[in-house]
Enzyme design. Structure first.
Site, PDB file in Angstrom:
ATOM      1  N   GLU A 139      -8.438  -7.220   5.247  1.00  0.00           N
ATOM      2  CA  GLU A 139      -7.621  -8.297   4.692  1.00  0.00           C
ATOM      3  C   GLU A 139      -6.931  -9.108   5.780  1.00  0.00           C
ATOM      4  O   GLU A 139      -6.872 -10.348   5.706  1.00  0.00           O
ATOM      5  CB  GLU A 139      -6.597  -7.702   3.716  1.00  0.00           C
ATOM      6  CG  GLU A 139      -7.248  -7.185   2.434  1.00  0.00           C
ATOM      7  CD  GLU A 139      -6.445  -6.107   1.735  1.00  0.00           C
ATOM      8  OE1 GLU A 139      -5.216  -6.019   1.979  1.00  0.00           O
ATOM      9  OE2 GLU A 139      -7.034  -5.337   0.957  1.00  0.00           O
TER      10      GLU A 139
ATOM     11  N   TYR B  87       0.826  -1.208   0.000  1.00  0.00           N
ATOM     12  CA  TYR B  87       0.000   0.000   0.000  1.00  0.00           C
ATOM     13  C   TYR B  87       0.864   1.263   0.000  1.00  0.00           C
ATOM     14  O   TYR B  87       0.482   2.277  -0.592  1.00  0.00           O
ATOM     15  CB  TYR B  87      -0.950  -0.002   1.196  1.00  0.00           C
ATOM     16  CG  TYR B  87      -2.150  -0.881   0.992  1.00  0.00           C
ATOM     17  CD1 TYR B  87      -3.282  -0.404   0.336  1.00  0.00           C
ATOM     18  CD2 TYR B  87      -2.155  -2.204   1.427  1.00  0.00           C
ATOM     19  CE1 TYR B  87      -4.389  -1.214   0.122  1.00  0.00           C
ATOM     20  CE2 TYR B  87      -3.254  -3.018   1.226  1.00  0.00           C
ATOM     21  CZ  TYR B  87      -4.366  -2.522   0.570  1.00  0.00           C
ATOM     22  OH  TYR B  87      -5.453  -3.331   0.356  1.00  0.00           O
TER      23      TYR B  87
END
Length: 398
Positions: A140, A98
């Site tokens: 997640e 990310y």
């Protein structure tokens, strides 16, 4: 929740960012893949990148998330976030990636919008990005914990126990863990990622729905061959590889099961509508309903090019007949047999029971049309659930 200061800045700049988001995401992917070519080779779907579909999906999700933060600051668009998180989890996306995405995305924003990206604007959109990223990371990590796998290590080696040619373009692969350990549980409607090594060395990944019920002794995926410009090209390169090269006795790398389109355990009436290879998650749900003795009405609807192209057509009928109160209706563009319809799926003559929960899977235009018809028949939007194979363009095309 977005801070008050950033909310005002995002509200003021959202039109400009929204208008440029397509150019931003295109430049973002170009920068990302120059810096990290391994991501295009081994993580991102090269076919979707080639067609621009992933760019559209990313643009739609970012714009939708920012719009939601400004318009509904007290809530989160959890349906969208869950769908993305399940896909990321099945690919083995990690927390560290990310930060990589953020760096190249903000470089693209600054380059496209230029002087309009003041420090205040950059700070506000940075807050938007991390609100979305941290929400996805949290979902997640929870999904990985539920499946007892580590982020980035979702893979196991499975053996192809059998291969069944369903139609000219659809093949079912029966799978079993190569180490002999029990297969992980899953919910009806979920999918697995399958990673294959292609002739050029790329390890491409695709998602395929599990087409049998969780109670079945068999784990199976049914793969439709995608006809691209060339069998070895980006379009359909994995499906063509599976059809041409993977035989009984071979092994595949398969992820733990993920997917947010799952059959709810309830006594409510159920409607399952699919088109083409979209029948696979519906068949998992249908078999589960039969296995568990579901007694409420079940309506099974499917559209395809022809009976010969309808993968698992016999299973579709047989499983429907196992239920106490179920009916199946099929629509075909050509070759419809007595009792079947010709043309597009049409709900005008299909009774829909009050309290029905509907599940849809197929091409986006098909699902939009069915959803509109269901809403017109009184089914609440909240009770209509869908699955998209590939990038979710529902928001991008809204």
């Amino acid at each position: 929740m977005l801070s008050e200061k950033s909310t005002e800045t995002v509200r003021a700049t959202l039109p400009a960012v929204g208008a440029a988001i397509g150019d931003i995401t295109e430049l973002f992917y170009a920068k990302l893949f120059v810096a990290h070519p391994e991501l295009l080779r081994d993580l991102f779907n090269r076919g979707n990148q080639n067609a621009g579909l992933q760019k559209q999906a990313l643009a739609g999700s970012v714009a939708a998330f920012a719009t939601h933060l400004v318009a509904h600051p007290e809530t989160r668009p959890d349906t969208m976030l869950n769908r993305i998180a399940h896909k990321h989890a099945s690919l083995g996306v990690t927390r560290e990636q990310y930060a990589v995405v953020r760096r190249h995305l903000f470089e693209a924003i600054a380059e496209i919008l230029g002087a309009a990206v003041t420090p205040q604007v950059a700070e506000a959109w940075d807050e938007v990005y991390w609100l979305m990223a941290n929400a996805l990371i949290a979902i997640e990590e929870r999904l990985h914990a539920e499946r007892r796998v580590l982020a980035g290590d979702v893979w196991r080696t499975w053996t192809v126990a059998a291969r069944v040619e369903e139609t000219a373009d659809c093949t079912t692969f029966h799978l079993a863990p190569a180490d002999g350990a029990p297969a992980p549980g899953f919910k009806p409607g979920q999918y697995v990622s399958v990673q294959v090594e292609l002739p050029d060395g790329a390890r491409q990944i695709r998602q395929y729905s599990l087409s049998r019920s969780p109670g079945s002794a068999v784990r199976a995926i049914t793969v439709k061959r995608v006809h691209g410009p060339a069998a070895a090209g980006p379009d359909g390169e994995v499906s063509n590889h599976l059809h041409a090269r993977v035989l009984a006795g071979d092994t595949l790398r398969v992820s733990a099961p993920y997917g947010d389109l799952v059959l709810r355990d309830s006594a409510a009436p159920v409607l399952l509508a699919s088109a083409g290879i979209g029948c696979t998650p519906m068949l998992s749900m249908l078999e589960h309903l039969a296995d568990t003795g579901h007694t409420a009405p079940v309506t099974v609807l499917h559209a395809d090019r022809s009976p010969a192209d309808h993968a698992l057509r016999g299973d579709h009928r047989a499983l429907t007949h196992k239920l106490a109160d179920a009916s199946a209706r099929f629509w075909y563009e050509e070759g419809a047999e007595p009792g079947e319809a010709t043309g597009r799926l049409d709900l005008s003559a299909v009774p829909v029971e009050p309290g029905t929960t509907a599940y849809l899977c197929g091409p986006l235009p098909f699902m939009r049309a069915v959803r509109e018809q269901l809403i017109a028949k009184g089914v609440p939007a909240a009770d209509i659930h869908y699955e998209v194979f590939g990038p979710d363009l529902w928001l991008a095309s809204a």
